[in-house]
Design an enzyme around this catalytic site. Sequence first.
Site, short mmCIF file in Angstrom:
data_model
loop_
_atom_site.label_atom_id
_atom_site.label_comp_id
_atom_site.label_asym_id
_atom_site.label_seq_id
_atom_site.Cartn_x
_atom_site.Cartn_y
_atom_site.Cartn_z
N HIS A 75 1.06 -1.25 -0.20
CA HIS A 75 0.05 0.04 0.04
C HIS A 75 0.97 1.38 -0.08
CE1 HIS A 75 -3.62 -2.42 1.17
NE2 HIS A 75 -2.77 -3.15 1.69
N PHE A 76 1.01 1.88 -1.19
CA PHE A 76 1.71 3.02 -1.35
C PHE A 76 1.05 4.27 -1.06
CE2 PHE A 76 5.67 0.73 -3.65
CZ PHE A 76 5.95 0.12 -2.60
N HIS A 192 -8.72 -10.63 0.46
CA HIS A 192 -8.70 -10.34 2.04
C HIS A 192 -9.72 -10.96 2.74
CE1 HIS A 192 -7.74 -7.59 5.64
NE2 HIS A 192 -8.56 -8.32 6.11
N HIS A 240 -2.37 -12.54 3.18
CA HIS A 240 -2.01 -12.64 4.46
C HIS A 240 -2.84 -13.84 5.49
CE1 HIS A 240 -5.48 -9.94 4.49
NE2 HIS A 240 -4.60 -8.89 4.27
N ASP A 306 2.36 -6.97 2.71
CA ASP A 306 1.32 -6.21 3.16
C ASP A 306 2.01 -4.87 3.79
OD1 ASP A 306 -0.98 -5.20 3.60
OD2 ASP A 306 -1.74 -6.64 5.19
N HIS A 310 2.07 3.71 8.49
CA HIS A 310 1.30 4.92 9.08
C HIS A 310 2.22 5.80 9.80
CE1 HIS A 310 -2.86 3.05 8.20
NE2 HIS A 310 -2.29 2.13 8.41
ZN ZN Z 1 -3.24 -5.13 2.51
#
Ligand code: ZN
Length: 445
Positions: A75-76, A192, A240, A306, A310
Amino acid sequence: MPARRRSDEGENLSETTPEWILAGRAFVRGRLQPVEIAIDRVGRIQSIGKIRTGAPRRDVGDAVILPAATDLHVHFREPGGSAEVESIATGTLGAALGGVTLVGDMPNTAPAVTDADLLEEKARRVAGRAAVDVLLYASPSRPQALDRLARVAGAFKVYLSSTTGIPEAPTLDAVGELLSRLAEFDLPVAVHAEDPAEFRSDLLPRNPIDWDSARPPRAEKAAIARLLPPPPRLRLHVAHVTTTDGAERLRAAGVSFEATPHHLLLSERTGRDARFKVNPPLRSEGERKTLWEAFRRGEVPCLASDHAPHSSESKALPFARAPSGMPGVETMLPLLLAQVRKGQLDLSTLVAAACERPARWLGQPLGRIAPGHRANLIVVDFTARTRLSGQALHAPCGWTAFEGWDAVLPREHYRDGERIVENGEFVGRPSGKVLRPEYATGASG
Ligand SMILES: [Zn+2]
């Protein structure tokens, strides 16, 4: 018929002179062996064996040559995120330095990638800014946008519970219908898998142990049960996986899945604060150990980070209010290479899970040192030790849940035969491209 000259051990694709030769102990055909790798003008591996030409030659000495990794889950945060936390530019830089040559970037941005225009807008953000190649996932949450979207997306990501940027998840009854629709497109589909009906909202989570109770292993079990058996022809992959029960069911059904370094190496008791808050949660030490044993036996097909950074400030909030997710793209391979050095993991198991299978799943000629594959390679010196420190990593958020852990960072990284990392520093150009699977409809390859 005139006899053709062949090199003694090589598998020559063409007889033309290579651009250059990389020599050393390399991971070829399942083991480390001394070889010379001939790389052609366009950065493909031309042949492997004893090369007898006058092309420039680089010998890596005591280091080893491995295929670079593919991280199919990052997640960029673009568009809509803060550049002080992450961006396509900084995320791909971390990937390059961590030995990852292709990333799959998830669609839960602001706005989420739900139609072709939004996907093309994101692709323009990659151009001229990415240190490595990027494959863009799309969210199939708008049925009327799907046909056009499937012609430009690299893969789909389905969330069975609400997530940052994508608040509405399909009901579990609608999931089968959605997957059947997605099977019409020749694209990978990652899911997910957590069933929100099994979440406990009556708890106020104060630490990772509470978080594991709030989103328990049975939520994963229930969601995986709904996915099986998948529609025929669907290229399904579960993100995941945290339990051996989930891993065994997916293996039995022949479905691809991944485990993350944090679920393999950390448990709910590793730390108390919100840096260790992640979805799905870190599990008990017993669950972690059995998942790690399955990974060691080669029963987990893919490794993925993953990567979901943050800011330190948001992670310092009270646990219940802090966001879920931790950075990982730069440390994924180095942490697992350190496990290889400690004798805890076979190199062949790691290369299969981190390099070979993720690249194959995304339809790329990457992840193996083999003729015809792109010369995306890393050089690793197992005698060089690094202790991970959030400050020293390149993610702008500046922290890692693996502070102080032993790691083996790649010394060099080659992309299409061009060096992009040298002595642990990025020396390349931001010329990473947006890729689609070679098997996808309309893919140019
Ligand atoms: Zn993810």
